[in-house]
Design a protein around this motif. Structure first.
Motif, short mmCIF file in Angstrom:
data_model
loop_
_atom_site.label_atom_id
_atom_site.label_comp_id
_atom_site.label_asym_id
_atom_site.label_seq_id
_atom_site.Cartn_x
_atom_site.Cartn_y
_atom_site.Cartn_z
N SER A 211 0.27 59.10 -19.90
CA SER A 211 0.54 60.47 -20.32
C SER A 211 0.55 61.42 -19.12
O SER A 211 0.70 62.63 -19.28
N GLY A 212 0.36 60.85 -17.91
CA GLY A 212 0.42 61.65 -16.69
C GLY A 212 -0.91 62.22 -16.26
O GLY A 212 -0.98 63.02 -15.34
N LYS A 213 -2.01 61.77 -16.89
CA LYS A 213 -3.34 62.28 -16.57
C LYS A 213 -4.10 61.27 -15.71
O LYS A 213 -3.72 60.11 -15.60
N TYR A 236 -4.68 57.38 -10.49
CA TYR A 236 -3.78 58.53 -10.39
C TYR A 236 -2.34 58.10 -10.66
O TYR A 236 -1.86 57.13 -10.05
N PRO A 237 -1.60 58.80 -11.51
CA PRO A 237 -0.16 58.52 -11.66
C PRO A 237 0.62 59.08 -10.47
O PRO A 237 0.26 60.12 -9.92
N ASN A 238 1.68 58.39 -10.07
CA ASN A 238 2.60 58.88 -9.04
C ASN A 238 3.94 59.21 -9.70
O ASN A 238 4.41 58.47 -10.57
N PHE A 239 4.56 60.32 -9.27
CA PHE A 239 5.78 60.80 -9.91
C PHE A 239 6.93 60.83 -8.92
O PHE A 239 6.73 60.98 -7.71
N ASP A 240 8.16 60.73 -9.47
CA ASP A 240 9.34 60.95 -8.64
C ASP A 240 9.73 62.42 -8.72
O ASP A 240 9.00 63.24 -9.31
N ASN A 241 10.87 62.79 -8.14
CA ASN A 241 11.29 64.19 -8.10
C ASN A 241 11.59 64.76 -9.48
O ASN A 241 11.60 65.98 -9.68
N MET A 242 11.83 63.88 -10.44
CA MET A 242 12.13 64.32 -11.81
C MET A 242 10.88 64.30 -12.70
O MET A 242 10.97 64.43 -13.90
N ARG A 243 9.71 64.14 -12.06
CA ARG A 243 8.42 64.10 -12.76
C ARG A 243 8.29 62.88 -13.67
O ARG A 243 7.53 62.89 -14.63
N ASN A 244 9.04 61.83 -13.36
CA ASN A 244 8.87 60.56 -14.07
C ASN A 244 7.80 59.73 -13.35
O ASN A 244 7.77 59.68 -12.12
N ILE A 245 6.94 59.05 -14.12
CA ILE A 245 5.90 58.22 -13.52
C ILE A 245 6.53 56.96 -12.96
O ILE A 245 7.26 56.24 -13.66
N ILE A 246 6.25 56.67 -11.69
CA ILE A 246 6.85 55.50 -11.05
C ILE A 246 5.79 54.44 -10.71
O ILE A 246 6.12 53.26 -10.55
#
Length: 498
Positions: A211-213, A236-246
């Motif tokens: 959920s990005g938390k 910790y989640p890591n995100f790309d430039n579009m705020r998608n979890i990668i």
């Protein structure tokens, strides 16, 4: 002569620093560098631009020599941290020199000689800057490499993709788990899941990070050789430039020793409870003796009355039944109290301190009476604490029982136990004091150690006071201490207030 001409312009430079900085910073190529390197313009001007301009002015005035400037060193270090390239450094420095020349031109004070002098000075400054910049960059690179090596060897790190496949692990992770890097990368993180780790914990973990938390918790894992280890993990989640979890990064700390100690302490507490169980059963028998005798007398009253009076009235039957019911109710309550005492604590309770003290004394009523021990209670406190009730009661029972044993062993003519409460800052204090003469000075510092006992009859397990300390300090976040008074030993339990 021309050098003197340049020096004459120093006062103009000093008086017009803001104008020169404006010429410099507002140039298109400078603005572009600041934007690319995400350098805050206002911060750059306040902290570094004026310092660099002063460095130029001091060199012109011959108040310093090239390379001897803390402001220029700060300027270079900052640019290094912002990953400014050498060619961008050249642009920054040369445009400052050009700003000075433009300012002189506007004042009609420029000349070929002055321009040549400033250009020569710029070449010397930049040559020095470039040498320092290269060394600083190399030093930073070496420091980063060294730091990365330390992190790899000391920090338990792992990275997984969105579906839990391991992408990367540190050397410390491999050392902890017993696997090689090649045995982990590409595998599911479930390879480390211990059977004791509840599925609810794993499900909560994945639900949280997907959920990005950030998820923080304790996990029991299994090593390659089948042994277990515990870690406190932050994921910790890591995100790309579009705020998608990668991917997900996990930083863990080895807490195996801590968990093993906790397990041992819990085992000792259970051992202490089992050791006390036999004594408690004996107390139940003693507490039942009086009501059983009362029931026996009440039941015998019926045939005796019939023999003497020739009949039994309904009022008498009702009276006997009512009295027997009261005795049986008391016996039932006694069983409930002891049964509740031996139930494991599932959660903390918010409970009044008076209830805790009274509940503890209820268990020991017969013991105090049988040993002719006078109990003085002074409790005016009506405050709540948040505790595991049974454990706190068990700790207080242990202390009172120890006081009873000490008084019985001393065989005092008058045996007294004083229990009082008091509020102290953010704590409520329970004081338990006897008049058995105190604890010898050579052992008072050891009485909270496991398996240490002062009982001369050797029937003590040495776990009672150690268990009390564990319950009070670790399970209840309180403090327990002991001291000798003028009459005996005094234990003080401090429990944090709500």
């Amino acid at each position: 002569m021309k050098q003197n001409e340049l020096k004459e312009q120093v006062n103009n430079f000093k008086k017009n620093k803001f104008a020169i900085i404006r010429y410099w910073i507002n140039k298109e190529n400078i603005v572009q560098i600041l934007n690319i390197r995400k350098i805050n313009k206002e911060l750059f001007i306040k902290r570094y631009a004026f310092g660099l301009l002063d460095y130029y002015i001091d060199l012109i005035s011959e108040n310093t020599i090239i390379g001897k400037s803390s402001s220029s060193n700060d300027f270079l270090n900052y640019l290094n941290k912002q990953n400014v390239h050498p060619e961008e450094l050249y642009t920054l420095c040369s445009e400052l020199k050009n700003a000075l020349l433009e300012f002189l031109t506007e004042l009609n004070s420029n000349s070929i000689e002055i321009s040549n002098d400033l250009n020569t000075l710029f070449e010397k400054i930049f040559t020095n800057f470039l040498e320092k910049y290269s060394k600083t960059a190399k030093a930073i690179e070496n420091a980063l490499n060294k730091s990365a090596d330390i992190v790899d060897k000391q920090v338990i790190l792992s990275r997984t993709d969105y579906n839990g496949k391991i992408l990367k692990v540190s050397s410390a992770f491999c050392k902890m788990s017993g696997y090689k890097n090649s045995e982990l990368v590409g595998k599911s993180h479930n390879i480390l899941k211990h059977n004791d780790t509840a599925n609810e914990i794993i499900n909560d973990l994945w639900e949280t990070i997907k959920s990005g938390k950030i998820w923080v918790g304790e996990i029991k894992n299994i090593k390659k050789n089948g042994d277990f280890y515990w870690v406190e993990t932050t994921i910790y989640p890591n995100f790309d430039n579009m705020r998608n979890i990668i991917s997900f990064d996990a930083i863990s700390q080895d807490i195996t020793s801590k968990k093993v100690i906790e397990s041992q302490q819990n085992l000792l507490i259970e051992q202490s409870k089992h050791a006390a169980m036999g004594e408690m059963i004996s107390m139940i028998a003693h507490q039942w003796r009086q009501p059983l005798q009362a029931v026996s007398i009440l039941v015998q009253k019926l045939p005796l009355t019939k023999m003497i009076d020739g009949e039994i009235t309904d009022d008498l039957v009702d009276s006997v039944v009512d009295d027997v019911g009261k005795q049986l109710q008391y016996m039932s309550k006694t069983i409930d109290d002891f049964r509740d005492f031996f139930k494991p604590n599932r959660s903390r309770e918010t409970i009044n301190i008076s209830i805790i003290v009274n509940k503890s004394i209820d268990f020991l009523g017969y013991l105090l009476k049988a040993n002719a021990i006078k109990l003085n209670i002074k409790n005016d406190m009506q405050v709540d604490v948040h505790v595991y009730l049974n454990e706190i009661v068990q700790a207080i029972i242990n202390i009172i029982k120890n006081a009873c044993d000490a008084l019985t062993e001393k065989n005092n003519e008058e045996k007294v136990i004083n229990i009082s409460t008091a509020k102290q800052s953010d704590y409520i204090c329970i004081m338990i004091e006897d008049n058995a003469g105190g604890i010898p000075d050579n052992v008072i510092g050891k009485i909270f150690e496991p398996y240490f006992s002062t009982k001369t009859n050797k029937n003590g397990t040495g776990l009672g006071l150690y268990m009390c300390k564990t319950i009070i300090e670790q399970h209840s976040h309180g403090v327990i201490s002991v001291e000798n008074t003028n009459i005996g030993a005094k234990f003080t339990i401090k429990l944090p207030l709500e």
